[in-house]
Scaffold this motif. Structure first.
Motif, short mmCIF file in Angstrom:
data_model
loop_
_atom_site.label_atom_id
_atom_site.label_comp_id
_atom_site.label_asym_id
_atom_site.label_seq_id
_atom_site.Cartn_x
_atom_site.Cartn_y
_atom_site.Cartn_z
N VAL A 265 0.86 -1.18 0.00
CA VAL A 265 0.00 0.00 0.00
C VAL A 265 0.90 1.23 0.00
N ASN A 266 0.41 2.33 -0.59
CA ASN A 266 1.23 3.53 -0.63
C ASN A 266 0.43 4.83 -0.42
N GLU A 267 -0.77 4.70 0.10
CA GLU A 267 -1.51 5.90 0.50
C GLU A 267 -2.59 5.50 1.49
N SER A 268 -3.02 6.47 2.28
CA SER A 268 -4.06 6.21 3.26
C SER A 268 -4.88 7.46 3.50
N TYR A 270 -7.07 8.97 6.66
CA TYR A 270 -7.09 8.72 8.09
C TYR A 270 -8.01 9.71 8.80
N SER A 300 -8.33 4.31 9.57
CA SER A 300 -7.39 4.35 8.46
C SER A 300 -7.87 3.43 7.35
N ASP A 301 -8.02 4.01 6.14
CA ASP A 301 -8.30 3.24 4.94
C ASP A 301 -7.04 3.27 4.06
N SER A 302 -6.57 2.10 3.64
CA SER A 302 -5.34 2.00 2.87
C SER A 302 -5.62 1.73 1.40
N TYR A 303 -4.73 2.28 0.55
CA TYR A 303 -4.88 2.15 -0.90
C TYR A 303 -3.52 1.82 -1.53
N TYR A 308 -8.56 0.72 -3.44
CA TYR A 308 -8.82 0.41 -2.04
C TYR A 308 -8.30 -0.98 -1.69
N ARG A 311 -9.28 -1.71 5.58
CA ARG A 311 -9.79 -0.76 6.55
C ARG A 311 -9.45 -1.25 7.95
#
Length: 614
Positions: A265-268, A270, A300-303, A308, A311
């Motif tokens: 993952v490389n973005e979130s 929050y 925190s949701d990770s992308y 997506y 969570r």
């Protein structure tokens, strides 16, 4: 302790003739030298037997700090490690303990992630902070789990003037933009403070690691800037119904978007949110009661490249009832009950997704001539691992009004996280809490206008949770021995104000596999000096910080070199309510790392225009 026992205890306390307790959820005495975190009661810095630091709103604005880590870096016993620039994962090691061995409170409410175990220090905006109290040393006998290394409490903004509007705009390196606005209202019986802030930066390339196979660092190569955005708001108010009854409430929310480098993952996106309130009742000069309720959310949701992935949301409900009883002059007994409920909401299927923790504590603070005594004990009942008992004892002796010797002993513990217990394919439901024993001696004094202190300590931590190769799961397999020496000083000379600290740390991993190795990412030595002076409408200052070498891994094969930085700042009050500020950080543009493969900011600039009415 079951729920029936907890309810019976609360009813028994409420039936007593009570009054407004002075507890960790409020600053009842608006004095910079009063702390509430060390004992859960109001005590002056000079009277407390704990090792403490206080950072006020005036300090935050004078230092022109952009993050909580920047404020705390270099304070006695504090070592910081960050995976890049603004908003990137930040770890704080207090007296060599693990980053999740520090308890974080916001207005008396415990915060942090129940899944990962730590508090998102990087996402707490300094623009919403009125003051910070840092207490070094074990405090589980007052607060329960996590307070092995100490406690850091953040108080949100509280205006003191009848009507005080303010706002600021700022711009700096990496296209960093900041806008803040707020207003404070104060009457004879009530007060209210509301503040908002927007902070956005393009950032820089956080990690220059290598992709797998043969990877390192973040195990990917993404040579792009890593932006960060934080939008925050806080609301805090109170009302005094009578001389005997007072209530206050607070709310803090910070949300945003963070980009970083990572192989999965490389973005979130929050959210950090804390809401709470307290009711204080005073029935007499000798009896006080404080009831505090609150909720903390860590979301925190990770992308991965905008897609997506997962969570992890945790919710922590807190309730606390504390009674303070003055038995005689300088003799105070405090008793209380705490209730905590943690819930996990995730698309990862945990075997258990909630737990309840109930705690009972008692404390005695006594003063006998030149002798000072603090005693405390606590019993915690956790629905996941059962009962745990901790205690603390401290003694101080005043050789003179300006020279005090202190000695203390305390036990503490850290409960396993949901990830360590139940993460699918990894968790170990049989884990026990991590335990610690700490001793400390100190000497503090004043002489000729110089304030100084020297403290030495040793902490032994057993049953540290680490990966157990024999079971391929977490286990209570490690232990550590942490020794340190801290020195502080401060003085005013020729209108210059000077404050400084130095720390020498020996954090050893005493587990069989790493016997005698240094625990990773802790600097063995740190030092900080702040120098400031005002010339009429002008003010100038500098902060020098130095950190010795550290290791990045448990086996001590990846060495991170020591470094030193210098920050310069200035401000000019060009009108009664207007100030322009400017700051240059890392003046020498020094390259350094606090975590291998993760870059730290080079030379940066930031300019702020600030208005403060009232």
């Amino acid at each position: 302790m079951n729920r029936n026992v907890l309810c019976a205890t609360i009813v028994a306390l409420l039936s007593l003739p009570v009054s407004g307790a002075v507890a960790a959820s409020a600053e009842d005495v608006p004095l910079d030298d009063v702390v509430v975190t060390a004992t859960r009661t109001s005590v002056t810095v000079d009277d407390t037997l704990a090792s403490v630091n206080v950072i006020t709103r005036d300090d935050i604005e004078r230092l022109q700090a952009q993050s909580v880590a920047e404020l705390l870096r270099g304070l006695p016993g504090v070592s910081i490690s960050a995976n890049g620039g603004a908003g990137k994962q930040t770890s704080l090691f207090l007296r060599g303990t693990e980053s999740d061995h520090v308890l974080f409170l916001v207005d008396g409410i415990k915060i942090g992630s129940a899944t990962s175990g730590g508090a998102a220090l990087q996402d707490i905006p300094v623009d919403q902070i009125e003051r910070i109290e840092l207490v070094r040393g074990p405090r589980s006998s007052l607060y329960g789990s996590e307070a092995i290394g100490g406690v850091i409490q953040i108080f949100t903004r509280r205006g003191r003037q009848p009507f005080a509007p303010e706002f600021s705009v700022g711009y700096g390196t990496d296209n960093t933009r900041k806008v803040t606005a707020g207003v404070a209202l104060n009457g004879d019986r009530g007060w209210l403070s509301a503040n908002g802030a927007y902070n956005d930066t393009d950032g820089f390339n956080a990690c220059y690691g290598k992709p797998s196979p043969g990877g390192a660092g973040c195990f990917t190569y993404e040579p792009d800037d890593d932006p960060y955005r934080n939008v925050s708001a806080s609301l805090r108010g109170g009302f005094k119904f009578s001389d005997a009854v007072e209530a206050d409430a607070s709310f803090l929310r910070a949300e945003g978007h963070n980009y970083y480098d990572g192989s999965f993952v490389n973005e979130s996106k929050y959210v950090q949110q804390v809401a709470g309130g307290s009711l204080k009742i005073r029935a007499s000069d000798s009896i006080n009661l404080n009831l505090t309720l609150g909720r903390a959310d860590d979301k925190s949701d990770s992308y991965a490249n905008g897609v997506y992935m997962s969570r992890f949301n945790t919710q922590r409900d807190n309730a606390s009832l504390q009674g303070d009883f003055a038995l005689a002059q300088s003799q105070l007994v405090s008793v209380g009950v705490d209730h905590q409920n943690d819930d996990v909401d995730s698309d990862t299927a945990y075997v258990e997704d909630s737990r309840v923790v109930n705690g009972v504590f008692a404390q005695y603070q006594g003063r006998f001539g030149a002798n000072h005594v603090d005693l405390s004990a606590r019993r915690d009942d956790n629905s996941q691992y059962g009962n745990h008992t901790t205690g603390g004892a401290a003694w101080g002796y005043d050789f003179t009004p300006d020279l005090r010797f202190t000695a203390s002993y305390g036990t503490a513990f850290k409960a396993p996280t949901f990830n360590e217990l139940y993460y699918p394919g990894y968790g170990n439901a049989n884990l026990q809490p991590e335990d610690s024993r700490s001793v400390e001696i100190g000497l503090d004094g004043r002489a000729g206008g110089v304030r100084w202190g020297v403290h030495a300590y040793e902490t032994r931590v057993d049953d540290l949770i680490a990966f157990d190769a024999s079971t391929f799961a977490p286990g209570n397999v490690d232990k550590a021995r942490l020794r340190g020496l801290e020195g502080t000083f401060g003085f005013d000379v020729a209108e210059w104000k000077v404050d400084g600290s130095v720390t020498a740390l020996d954090p050893k991993n005493d587990s069989p596999a790493f016997d005698g190795k240094i625990l990773p990412r802790r600097a063995r030595a740190t030092a900080r000096v702040d120098v400031d002076r005002r010339f009429g409408d002008f003010a100038f200052g500098a902060t020098g910080y130095a950190a010795g070498k550290r290791w990045d891994d448990l086996s001590n094969t990846r060495r991170l070199g020591g470094y030193a930085t210098l920050d310069l700042r200035a401000e000019y009050a060009f009108a009664p309510s207007w100030i322009v500020q400017a700051k240059v950080e890392n003046v020498a543009d020094r390259d350094y790392e606090t975590a291998a493969w993760y870059a730290q900011p080079g030379r940066t600039y930031f300019v702020t225009l600030r208005y403060r009415g009232g």
